[in-house]
Scaffold this motif. Sequence first.
Motif, PDB file in Angstrom:
ATOM      1  N   GLU A 156     -10.956   6.818   4.533  1.00 46.20           N
ATOM      2  CA  GLU A 156     -11.168   7.144   3.123  1.00 46.20           C
ATOM      3  C   GLU A 156     -10.676   8.546   2.796  1.00 46.20           C
ATOM      4  OE1 GLU A 156     -15.047   4.348   2.054  1.00 46.20           O
ATOM      5  OE2 GLU A 156     -15.342   6.418   2.746  1.00 46.20           O
ATOM      6  N   ARG A 157     -10.811   9.487   3.731  1.00 44.10           N
ATOM      7  CA  ARG A 157     -10.328  10.851   3.468  1.00 44.10           C
ATOM      8  C   ARG A 157      -8.808  10.894   3.376  1.00 44.10           C
ATOM      9  NH1 ARG A 157     -14.491  11.912   7.020  1.00 44.10           N
ATOM     10  NH2 ARG A 157     -13.129  12.278   8.801  1.00 44.10           N
ATOM     11  N   ILE A 158      -8.120  10.056   4.171  1.00 45.01           N
ATOM     12  CA  ILE A 158      -6.659  10.000   4.057  1.00 45.01           C
ATOM     13  C   ILE A 158      -6.270   9.580   2.651  1.00 45.01           C
ATOM     14  CG2 ILE A 158      -4.556   8.827   4.815  1.00 45.01           C
ATOM     15  CD1 ILE A 158      -5.878   8.430   7.541  1.00 45.01           C
ATOM     16  N   PHE A 159      -6.872   8.506   2.167  1.00 46.05           N
ATOM     17  CA  PHE A 159      -6.471   7.964   0.879  1.00 46.05           C
ATOM     18  C   PHE A 159      -6.959   8.827  -0.277  1.00 46.05           C
ATOM     19  CE2 PHE A 159      -6.678   4.129   3.702  1.00 46.05           C
ATOM     20  CZ  PHE A 159      -5.310   4.053   3.879  1.00 46.05           C
ATOM     21  N   ALA A 160      -8.104   9.482  -0.120  1.00 47.97           N
ATOM     22  CA  ALA A 160      -8.552  10.415  -1.145  1.00 47.97           C
ATOM     23  C   ALA A 160      -7.572  11.563  -1.282  1.00 47.97           C
ATOM     24  CB  ALA A 160      -9.951  10.942  -0.813  1.00 47.97           C
ATOM     25  N   ASP A 161      -7.090  12.061  -0.150  1.00 45.89           N
ATOM     26  CA  ASP A 161      -6.093  13.136  -0.171  1.00 45.89           C
ATOM     27  C   ASP A 161      -4.821  12.676  -0.874  1.00 45.89           C
ATOM     28  OD1 ASP A 161      -7.763  14.838   1.175  1.00 45.89           O
ATOM     29  OD2 ASP A 161      -6.945  14.380   3.153  1.00 45.89           O
ATOM     30  N   LEU A 162      -4.397  11.450  -0.602  1.00 45.83           N
ATOM     31  CA  LEU A 162      -3.187  10.930  -1.232  1.00 45.83           C
ATOM     32  C   LEU A 162      -3.352  10.860  -2.740  1.00 45.83           C
ATOM     33  CD1 LEU A 162      -2.131   8.033   1.166  1.00 45.83           C
ATOM     34  CD2 LEU A 162      -1.070  10.267   0.935  1.00 45.83           C
ATOM     35  N   ASP A 184       0.817  -1.210   0.000  1.00 43.29           N
ATOM     36  CA  ASP A 184       0.000   0.000   0.000  1.00 43.29           C
ATOM     37  C   ASP A 184       0.854   1.265   0.000  1.00 43.29           C
ATOM     38  OD1 ASP A 184      -2.238  -1.552  -0.100  1.00 43.29           O
ATOM     39  OD2 ASP A 184      -2.727  -1.366   2.023  1.00 43.29           O
ATOM     40  N   ALA A 185       2.025   1.203   0.611  1.00 43.10           N
ATOM     41  CA  ALA A 185       2.923   2.354   0.553  1.00 43.10           C
ATOM     42  C   ALA A 185       3.349   2.618  -0.883  1.00 43.10           C
ATOM     43  CB  ALA A 185       4.148   2.111   1.430  1.00 43.10           C
ATOM     44  N   GLU A 186       3.551   1.560  -1.651  1.00 44.19           N
ATOM     45  CA  GLU A 186       3.990   1.709  -3.041  1.00 44.19           C
ATOM     46  C   GLU A 186       2.834   2.116  -3.951  1.00 44.19           C
ATOM     47  OE1 GLU A 186       6.031  -0.946  -6.627  1.00 44.19           O
ATOM     48  OE2 GLU A 186       6.054  -1.686  -4.553  1.00 44.19           O
ATOM     49  N   THR A 187       1.678   1.507  -3.771  1.00 43.49           N
ATOM     50  CA  THR A 187       0.589   1.729  -4.718  1.00 43.49           C
ATOM     51  C   THR A 187      -0.272   2.942  -4.378  1.00 43.49           C
ATOM     52  OG1 THR A 187      -0.884   0.215  -3.512  1.00 43.49           O
ATOM     53  CG2 THR A 187       0.472  -0.723  -5.276  1.00 43.49           C
ATOM     54  N   ARG A 188      -0.345   3.320  -3.075  1.00 46.73           N
ATOM     55  CA  ARG A 188      -1.224   4.419  -2.675  1.00 46.73           C
ATOM     56  C   ARG A 188      -0.477   5.597  -2.072  1.00 46.73           C
ATOM     57  NH1 ARG A 188      -5.868   1.305   0.724  1.00 46.73           N
ATOM     58  NH2 ARG A 188      -4.223   1.458   2.285  1.00 46.73           N
ATOM     59  N   GLY A 189       0.811   5.409  -1.821  1.00 48.83           N
ATOM     60  CA  GLY A 189       1.581   6.466  -1.188  1.00 48.83           C
ATOM     61  C   GLY A 189       1.577   6.411   0.319  1.00 48.83           C
ATOM     62  N   GLY A 190       0.980   5.381   0.895  1.00 49.57           N
ATOM     63  CA  GLY A 190       0.969   5.240   2.347  1.00 49.57           C
ATOM     64  C   GLY A 190       0.055   4.126   2.800  1.00 49.57           C
ATOM     65  N   ALA A 191       0.366   3.565   3.950  1.00 47.07           N
ATOM     66  CA  ALA A 191      -0.422   2.481   4.536  1.00 47.07           C
ATOM     67  C   ALA A 191      -0.857   2.896   5.933  1.00 47.07           C
ATOM     68  CB  ALA A 191       0.401   1.199   4.601  1.00 47.07           C
ATOM     69  N   VAL A 192      -1.968   2.326   6.385  1.00 46.53           N
ATOM     70  CA  VAL A 192      -2.470   2.611   7.732  1.00 46.53           C
ATOM     71  C   VAL A 192      -2.679   1.310   8.488  1.00 46.53           C
ATOM     72  CG1 VAL A 192      -4.376   3.515   9.108  1.00 46.53           C
ATOM     73  CG2 VAL A 192      -3.574   4.794   7.122  1.00 46.53           C
ATOM     74  N   ILE A 193      -2.091   1.250   9.689  1.00 48.52           N
ATOM     75  CA  ILE A 193      -2.383   0.197  10.664  1.00 48.52           C
ATOM     76  C   ILE A 193      -3.447   0.779  11.585  1.00 48.52           C
ATOM     77  CG2 ILE A 193      -1.438  -1.338  12.424  1.00 48.52           C
ATOM     78  CD1 ILE A 193       1.376  -0.581  11.246  1.00 48.52           C
ATOM     79  N   ALA A 194      -4.661   0.273  11.492  1.00 50.06           N
ATOM     80  CA  ALA A 194      -5.782   0.812  12.259  1.00 50.06           C
ATOM     81  C   ALA A 194      -5.936   0.040  13.558  1.00 50.06           C
ATOM     82  CB  ALA A 194      -7.064   0.728  11.431  1.00 50.06           C
ATOM     83  N   GLU A 195      -5.993   0.774  14.657  1.00 50.11           N
ATOM     84  CA  GLU A 195      -5.912   0.144  15.982  1.00 50.11           C
ATOM     85  C   GLU A 195      -7.261   0.113  16.691  1.00 50.11           C
ATOM     86  OE1 GLU A 195      -2.322   0.288  18.536  1.00 50.11           O
ATOM     87  OE2 GLU A 195      -3.497   1.819  19.585  1.00 50.11           O
ATOM     88  N   TYR A 196      -7.487  -1.027  17.350  1.00 50.76           N
ATOM     89  CA  TYR A 196      -8.653  -1.168  18.235  1.00 50.76           C
ATOM     90  C   TYR A 196      -8.162  -1.133  19.675  1.00 50.76           C
ATOM     91  CZ  TYR A 196     -12.721  -3.072  20.617  1.00 50.76           C
ATOM     92  OH  TYR A 196     -13.789  -3.247  21.468  1.00 50.76           O
ATOM     93  N   TYR A 210     -12.731  -0.331   9.524  1.00 51.25           N
ATOM     94  CA  TYR A 210     -11.334  -0.096   9.158  1.00 51.25           C
ATOM     95  C   TYR A 210     -11.016  -0.751   7.820  1.00 51.25           C
ATOM     96  CZ  TYR A 210     -10.385   1.196  14.101  1.00 51.25           C
ATOM     97  OH  TYR A 210     -10.363   1.792  15.334  1.00 51.25           O
ATOM     98  N   ARG A 211     -11.416  -2.007   7.675  1.00 49.98           N
ATOM     99  CA  ARG A 211     -11.108  -2.726   6.442  1.00 49.98           C
ATOM    100  C   ARG A 211     -11.795  -2.059   5.252  1.00 49.98           C
ATOM    101  NH1 ARG A 211     -12.682  -9.013   5.322  1.00 49.98           N
ATOM    102  NH2 ARG A 211     -14.727  -8.047   5.018  1.00 49.98           N
ATOM    103  N   ASP A 212     -13.066  -1.698   5.435  1.00 45.97           N
ATOM    104  CA  ASP A 212     -13.801  -1.062   4.346  1.00 45.97           C
ATOM    105  C   ASP A 212     -13.210   0.306   3.985  1.00 45.97           C
ATOM    106  OD1 ASP A 212     -15.432  -3.276   4.400  1.00 45.97           O
ATOM    107  OD2 ASP A 212     -17.109  -2.254   5.405  1.00 45.97           O
ATOM    108  N   GLY A 213     -12.609   0.974   4.973  1.00 40.06           N
ATOM    109  CA  GLY A 213     -12.014   2.285   4.729  1.00 40.06           C
ATOM    110  C   GLY A 213     -10.650   2.241   4.088  1.00 40.06           C
ATOM    111  N   GLY A 214     -10.078   1.042   3.986  1.00 37.52           N
ATOM    112  CA  GLY A 214      -8.796   0.908   3.295  1.00 37.52           C
ATOM    113  C   GLY A 214      -7.595   0.649   4.181  1.00 37.52           C
ATOM    114  N   ALA A 215      -7.808   0.295   5.448  1.00 39.05           N
ATOM    115  CA  ALA A 215      -6.676  -0.040   6.318  1.00 39.05           C
ATOM    116  C   ALA A 215      -5.883  -1.205   5.730  1.00 39.05           C
ATOM    117  CB  ALA A 215      -7.168  -0.391   7.712  1.00 39.05           C
ATOM    118  N   SER A 216      -4.583  -1.185   5.952  1.00 38.76           N
ATOM    119  CA  SER A 216      -3.709  -2.251   5.460  1.00 38.76           C
ATOM    120  C   SER A 216      -3.592  -3.393   6.460  1.00 38.76           C
ATOM    121  CB  SER A 216      -2.303  -1.686   5.206  1.00 38.76           C
ATOM    122  OG  SER A 216      -2.351  -0.563   4.363  1.00 38.76           O
ATOM    123  N   ALA A 217      -3.755  -3.082   7.745  1.00 33.93           N
ATOM    124  CA  ALA A 217      -3.574  -4.070   8.809  1.00 33.93           C
ATOM    125  C   ALA A 217      -4.247  -3.548  10.065  1.00 33.93           C
ATOM    126  CB  ALA A 217      -2.086  -4.322   9.055  1.00 33.93           C
TER     127      ALA A 217
END
Length: 277
Positions: free
Chosen positions: A266-272, A59-71, A94-101
């Motif tokens: 989704e807003r993070i990845f839209a911005d990217l 995701d860092a390569e294809t989207r410009g960044g990855a997110v580990i979403a925490e519970y 988190y998964r639906d929003g595009g989290a990587s892990a």
Amino acid sequence: MTLLPDPADLVRSAGLPARSHLQRVLASELVRLAELPAAPSSRAFLREPGSFESALRRDAETRGGAVIAEYKQASPSLGPFAAGTPMLPQLQAYRDGGASAFSILAEPVHFRGDAAHLTAAAPLAMPRLYKGFVIAEAQLAEAEACGAEAVLLIARVLRNHTAAFADAARRRGLEPLVELHDLTEVPFAQAAEARLVGINARDLSTFTLGVPTAAPLRKAFPEAVLIRESGLATPEDARAALRAGFDALLIGEALMRSADPRGFLERIFADLRQESR
């Protein structure tokens, strides 16, 4: 194979202030260790990049960044700020929003975490980080038993034993994410041959926040996945951290407080995507 130190000796040698948040958490984990068996591993030694690292790199390569979403439902500084938040709907968002892990808290007393939460998250088929305060083999055994792909190792606590714990994690098929709090801890992560390196903006003794930068870490770890942790309150904060050179972000409190965690991501990845045009 290097033997791991006695947990009580390890906590004493860390030299943390007696009343600090981190020292309190470690003291409670020492008590909990009496209930944890150090079971033998059933996994193969991890020699190649695992699914957690691979997801972040992809995701860092294809989207410009990855997110580990925490519970997490609570913290020593905030108390039970998200107690009772249903876990599976939160992780699904988190998964639906595009989290990587996922990062899932395992420490029960101060963070209201539970290793069983990692097991319960398995049906979502996402890489999971056992977010705990590892000071013993038994916690690595717990991380393995609950199906975690990765495990957090805190250099401020483990210090010159960080490499031994990273080796012990890999022997259980776990990917070690070595967390730093300042650049003096870089040699511990280098000795551990860390491929996942986090820098925590939050001082775990005082829980105050700083603003770490990626440049000196990239120089020290040119091939590692660099992860910014803590202090990311908005999608704009997240975008700024990625712009500063981090490959991935670990976001917990902001997502747990958000009325729309999926939209937050989704807003993070839209911005990217907008920035890449």
